[in-house]
Write a protein that holds these residues in place. Structure first.
Motif, PDB file in Angstrom:
ATOM      1  N   ASN A 216      17.225 -10.012  17.708  1.00 56.55           N
ATOM      2  CA  ASN A 216      18.579  -9.600  16.832  1.00 56.55           C
ATOM      3  C   ASN A 216      19.658  -8.940  17.883  1.00 56.55           C
ATOM      4  OD1 ASN A 216      20.075  -8.866  14.538  1.00 56.55           O
ATOM      5  ND2 ASN A 216      19.100  -7.018  14.274  1.00 56.55           N
ATOM      6  N   GLU A 217      20.626  -9.393  17.936  1.00 57.32           N
ATOM      7  CA  GLU A 217      21.635  -8.876  18.730  1.00 57.32           C
ATOM      8  C   GLU A 217      21.034  -8.664  20.181  1.00 57.32           C
ATOM      9  OE1 GLU A 217      24.296  -6.061  17.069  1.00 57.32           O
ATOM     10  OE2 GLU A 217      24.726  -7.205  15.290  1.00 57.32           O
ATOM     11  N   ASP A 218      21.092  -7.367  20.652  1.00 57.93           N
ATOM     12  CA  ASP A 218      20.791  -6.934  21.941  1.00 57.93           C
ATOM     13  C   ASP A 218      19.402  -6.433  22.216  1.00 57.93           C
ATOM     14  OD1 ASP A 218      21.428  -4.529  20.647  1.00 57.93           O
ATOM     15  OD2 ASP A 218      22.763  -4.002  22.149  1.00 57.93           O
ATOM     16  N   TYR A 251      23.598 -13.138  16.011  1.00 58.62           N
ATOM     17  CA  TYR A 251      24.727 -12.052  16.279  1.00 58.62           C
ATOM     18  C   TYR A 251      25.703 -12.265  15.055  1.00 58.62           C
ATOM     19  CZ  TYR A 251      28.108  -8.933  18.655  1.00 58.62           C
ATOM     20  OH  TYR A 251      28.866  -7.967  18.940  1.00 58.62           O
ATOM     21  N   THR A 253      28.919 -10.501  13.068  1.00 56.49           N
ATOM     22  CA  THR A 253      30.099  -9.657  13.257  1.00 56.49           C
ATOM     23  C   THR A 253      30.339  -8.976  11.782  1.00 56.49           C
ATOM     24  OG1 THR A 253      30.838 -10.860  15.330  1.00 56.49           O
ATOM     25  CG2 THR A 253      32.458  -9.721  13.935  1.00 56.49           C
ATOM     26  N   ILE A 282      30.085  -9.541  21.772  1.00 54.76           N
ATOM     27  CA  ILE A 282      29.097 -10.636  21.902  1.00 54.76           C
ATOM     28  C   ILE A 282      28.809 -11.047  23.713  1.00 54.76           C
ATOM     29  CG2 ILE A 282      30.403 -12.594  21.684  1.00 54.76           C
ATOM     30  CD1 ILE A 282      28.013 -13.911  20.213  1.00 54.76           C
ATOM     31  N   VAL A 285      26.452  -8.711  25.096  1.00 53.60           N
ATOM     32  CA  VAL A 285      24.913  -9.058  24.528  1.00 53.60           C
ATOM     33  C   VAL A 285      24.404 -10.306  25.302  1.00 53.60           C
ATOM     34  CG1 VAL A 285      23.876  -9.818  22.398  1.00 53.60           C
ATOM     35  CG2 VAL A 285      25.369  -7.943  22.412  1.00 53.60           C
ATOM     36  N   CYS A 306      22.391 -19.333  20.655  1.00 53.61           N
ATOM     37  CA  CYS A 306      22.829 -18.457  19.423  1.00 53.61           C
ATOM     38  C   CYS A 306      22.817 -19.440  18.079  1.00 53.61           C
ATOM     39  CB  CYS A 306      24.289 -17.945  19.839  1.00 53.61           C
ATOM     40  SG  CYS A 306      24.641 -16.567  18.687  1.00 53.61           S
ATOM     41  N   TRP A 309      25.581 -17.207  13.931  1.00 52.38           N
ATOM     42  CA  TRP A 309      26.542 -16.161  14.552  1.00 52.38           C
ATOM     43  C   TRP A 309      27.652 -16.292  13.414  1.00 52.38           C
ATOM     44  CZ3 TRP A 309      31.679 -17.702  15.517  1.00 52.38           C
ATOM     45  CH2 TRP A 309      31.849 -18.937  15.594  1.00 52.38           C
ATOM     46  N   HIS A 339      34.774 -15.890  20.006  1.00 60.00           N
ATOM     47  CA  HIS A 339      33.259 -16.317  20.260  1.00 60.00           C
ATOM     48  C   HIS A 339      33.159 -17.610  21.186  1.00 60.00           C
ATOM     49  CE1 HIS A 339      31.824 -13.334  17.659  1.00 60.00           C
ATOM     50  NE2 HIS A 339      30.518 -13.991  17.513  1.00 60.00           N
TER      51      HIS A 339
END
Length: 505
Positions: A216-218, A251, A253, A282, A285, A306, A309, A339
């Protein structure tokens, strides 16, 4: 008031190939994405092909949609594929407890999905069930889909009306196992991923790109566990191959308050800029995940994906909150433009991306209302950027651009990327100022270039959107631009996305 941006694009400095799969899509059993989205049934008065809505297919074919991920998402880890094969009137009904707590009739299953991919000309990305499924169940699904001889699952497929196996390139080993896919630790899932991957076999000449469900994300610790698990298993002398070919991350937003907490169409200038900053982040990340992956896999044998997103706002008022239906504004289109610029920069490791989702859910391409269909601002970004599919990166650098402060950080208000294929090039520019024009000057170096088309996407405000009563409020329009003495110039309106198509000499 007009700002100024200067950039350089080296038309002869070619980098990695930008995979068309970075423009992938995602269709989950969620809200009106599948039922009353893609699927209307063969008896519907809405024009369809074997139950699949024709105007939706035509719109997505125009995007050259490269792949479609299905059946989830969270739904994937509650889905048992055998419920969705055989005569439709004999299929068991199932409760979709993840999304809206509705009951589905299972009329859209494996055969219908593969038919949809054939109609779209898209590769199938099938996401298997790790959370509530079994290794045998996933293994047999791969056999059912892709094996061509007289094996038990191939015979079952033929009994259900399909003689030849399908080609399935992409294979998901569960979804979000840190949450709805099993609430596991990274180390526990890494062990499961290796086991499920081992029994997700290649049959005949079909080769699965097995994608381990990532962070999840970073959450770099999650990526570290998956990479460590992959490298350790690679030392096994009996199975001297990597257990999976890719790992994913997700990811979403928003403008800082969290997903599903803010309005899709009523937002302040401050929230707009917060959203632009979150979208831009992103890049950080992806760089973090790549750094971890490189430390274990410097030869870059494992790809990064990914596979979810997009923006995630509150569900539209008056709709089922579990269906995640939201409008799609100019702001969302700019998130997509940002992106893609980031994805292009990381194309040497980032192999695929899937927007969430294709129809009627979150940052959709298409919205339907009965027999009417609307193309969203985000759809138009995908279309305008289609020239980047499988093209090669070009060196592109901002030298000067307007900025604004977002909290304690400075946000650069212009984003760009460029690519080339044969004697053509495409430059994409996202201008994030909410209220100021921007005079853009791009030095084109290394090859002679002729401008063949320039287009811009914007609206009266960043909150502008399309709906069935005004489907073209936000649509691409010609943009005045010119190249003189190797310099491309154009005036970009506020909150706009623009593309410049070039012929190279």
């Amino acid at each position: 008031m007009s700002a100024v941006a200067r950039a350089v694009v080296d038309l002869d400095v070619v980098g990695a190939r930008i995979s068309r799969h970075l423009y992938g899509h995602f269709a989950e059993h969620l809200g009106r994405c599948i039922y009353n989205g893609f699927w209307v049934g063969e008896g519907s008065e809405i024009p369809n092909v074997r139950g699949i809505r024709r105007d939706v297919v035509d719109a997505l074919r125009a995007l050259r949609i490269p792949n479609l991920r299905w059946p989830g998402g969270c739904f994937a880890d509650a889905y048992h594929w055998r419920d969705g094969i055989g005569p439709r009137d004999e299929r068991p009904r199932i409760a979709n407890t993840n999304w809206g707590d509705v009951v589905e009739n299972n009329h859209f299953g494996t055969h219908e999905f593969m038919d949809l991919c054939d109609l779209l000309g898209a590769d199938a990305y099938v996401n298997g069930n790790v959370g509530s499924g079994t290794v045998q169940e996933m293994s047999e699904w791969a056999e059912y889909l892709t094996r061509g001889d007289d094996s038990p699952m191939a015979r079952l497929r033929r009994e259900n009306g399909r003689d030849e196996p399908w080609r399935v390139p992409f294979w998901g080993l569960g979804n979000e196992p840190w949450g709805c896919g099993g609430n596991m630790s990274a180390e526990a899932y890494a062990e499961q991923a290796r086991r499920y991957a081992m029994y997700s076999r290649n049959h005949g000449d079909n080769r699965l790109v097995r994608i381990a469900a990532g962070a999840n994300e970073d959450d770099l610790d999650w990526t570290r566990a998956l990479m460590k698990g992959a490298v350790e298993s690679h030392t096994n002398v009996l199975y001297n191959s990597l257990p999976y070919e890719a790992i994913s991350f997700h990811y979403y937003t928003h403008s800082g308050s969290g997903i599903n907490t803010e309005d899709a169409t009523a937002f302040t200038d401050a929230q707009f800029y917060d959203t632009m900053a979150y979208a831009t982040d992103i890049d950080r990340v992806i760089r973090g995940h790549i750094a971890v992956m490189d430390s274990y896999d410097p030869d870059r044998r494992i790809d990064l994906v990914c596979d979810e997103w997009g923006t995630w706002w509150n569900a539209a008022e008056g709709t089922n909150p579990g269906f995640l239906f939201q409008q799609n504004t100019v702001r969302d289109a700019l998130v997509a433009g940002i992106h893609f610029d980031v994805f292009h920069r990381h194309a040497s490791r980032l192999a695929m991306a899937n927007i969430a989702q294709t129809i009627n859910v979150l940052q959709a391409m298409v919205l339907t209302d009965g027999d009417r269909m609307v193309l969203t601002p985000t759809y138009h970004v995908f279309e305008m950027n289609s020239g980047h599919h499988d093209a090669r990166q070009l060196s592109a650098h901002l030298l000067e651009a307007p900025t604004t402060m977002v909290g304690d950080d400075e946000l650069t208000l212009v984003s760009l990327s460029a690519s080339t294929s044969e004697d053509a090039a495409l430059i994409s520019l996202t201008h994030m100022s909410v209220d100021a024009d921007c005079r853009v000057r791009v030095d084109l170096r290394g090859r002679a270039a002729k401008l063949t088309r320039a287009r811009v996407l914007t609206g009266e405000s960043a909150t502008t959107f399309n709906d069935p009563d005004a489907p073209d409020r936000v649509a691409p329009a010609p943009l005045e631009a010119q190249i003189e003495d190797g310099v491309l110039t154009a005036q970009l309106p506020p909150h706009s996305f623009a593309t410049f198509e070039l012929h190279l000499g």
